[in-house]
Design an enzyme around this catalytic site. Structure first.
Site, PDB file in Angstrom:
ATOM      1  CB  SER A   1      -0.877   0.015   1.247  1.00 20.78           C
ATOM      2  OG  SER A   1      -1.427   1.306   1.435  1.00 20.78           O
TER       3      SER A   1
ATOM      4  CE1 TYR B   1      -3.622  -2.690   4.937  1.00 18.45           C
ATOM      5  CE2 TYR B   1      -3.250  -0.406   4.288  1.00 18.45           C
ATOM      6  CZ  TYR B   1      -3.613  -1.699   3.964  1.00 18.45           C
ATOM      7  OH  TYR B   1      -3.963  -2.000   2.678  1.00 18.45           O
TER       8      TYR B   1
ATOM      9  CE  LYS C   1      -1.159  -4.114   2.955  1.00 22.27           C
ATOM     10  NZ  LYS C   1      -1.327  -5.394   2.239  1.00 22.27           N
TER      11      LYS C   1
END
Lengths: 79, 246
Positions: free
Chosen positions: B140, B153, B157
């Protein structure tokens, strides 16, 4: 030559694409047979599969020559 | 160009918007697919819309055991070895660090970072032996830029990007390429929850002036999966409408 030694030799010849005459007991995978570090990991995995043994990381690190591999597998098989 | 006929691919998270688009694009190029995800009915729906050359294999990647077993199961369904692995599954548990619960951190790490590691490890055995393969990880933009409220997150990533680069170095000599795509803000269920004000602000920061479509990302996957991308490895491909140009 034992059956195990024969089979180890065959796997090494196949995997590294080297001539059978070069795969002597004292031959080092990296110094004499042109293996890189990933080859040695793949060889250990091939031995594990072929002989149905588990070769833990610390033992695998000590397998540098053809004879090392044969001795280790023979010991595992005898146990 | 980018013909994938005769190739096999496993796509995780294939019931989601992005995963389904990736599956459609790989399938359109001729690949035979295994679709994985947690929601079996949704997977079956995607599979049915594609027709032939598609198998479904549900798995919960929160479980290490299920993650470890997935590649083997996929190869059994295919009846042949896996050529292309797309690690697309992921989840978010957003919140500010100061309020973040342990399980919000660990769940994101397990699904978004640990399960791709397990899948890579399992897929590599066959790929190394066959001297070829394609691994495509879906990270991401926030793994590159960070994003307040997404520490877990973005850490997962960013970890995925680091893992990709290391793995690319480990297996390059065997013809296996490992790349990572960092999508920007794409219209999926994951971004549908954003409040309007935040969405408008995001749009303002995208030079190409629109949110991404799942197909924008899927096209990048097709390229990286192809023979033509054989000299590309360890790359982070930023597909983000120009929002970040790292």
């Amino acid at each position: 030559m034992s059956e195990i030694a024969d089979k180890v030799k065959k796997i090494v010849v196949e995997h590294l694409g080297v001539e059978e005459s070069k795969v002597t007991p004292d031959a080092s995978f990296i110094d004499d047979l042109g293996a890189d570090s990933l080859d040695t990991v793949e060889l250990v995995m091939a031995f594990e599969e072929a002989f149905s043994v588990e070769i833990p990381e610390d033992a695998a690190e000590k397998i540098a020559t053809v004879k090392d591999a044969i001795d280790y597998i023979e010991k595992q098989k005898a146990a | 160009m980018f013909n994938l006929q005769g190739k096999t691919a496993l796509v995780t998270g294939a019931s989601g918007g992005l995963g389904a688009a990736i599956a459609r694009a790989l399938h359109a190029q001729g690949a035979e697919l295994v679709l994985s995800g947690t929601r079996e009915p949704a997977l079956a729906e995607v599979a049915a819309s594609l027709g032939e050359r598609v198998h479904v294999c549900a798995a919960n990647l929160s479980s290490g055991e299920e993650a470890d077993a997935l590649v083997g199961k996929a190869e059994a369904l295919l009846g042949k070895p896996l050529d292309i692995l797309v690690n697309n599954a992921g989840l978010t548990r957003d919140g500010l660090i100061i309020r973040m619960k342990d399980e919000d951190w660990s769940q994101v790490m397990t699904v978004d970072l640990e399960s791709p590691f397990r899948l890579c490890r399992a897929a590599l055995k066959g790929m190394l032996r066959r001297r070829g393969g394609r691994i495509i990880n879906i990270a991401s933009i926030v793994g590159v830029t960070g994003n307040g409220g997404q520490a877990n997150y973005s850490a997962a990533k960013a970890g995925m990007i680091g893992m990709t680069k290391s793995l690319a170095q480990e297996v390059g000599s065997r013809g296996v390429t490992v790349n990572v795509i960092a999508p920007g803000f794409v219209e999926t269920a994951m971004t549908a929850v954003l409040p309007d004000a935040q969405r408008d602000k995001l749009l303002g920061s995208i030079p190409l002036g629109r949110m991404g479509k799942p197909e924008d990302i899927a096209a990048a996957v097709v390229y990286l999966a192809s023979e033509e991308a054989g000299w590309v490895t360890g790359m982070t491909m930023n597909v983000n409408g120009g929002m970040a140009m790292p």
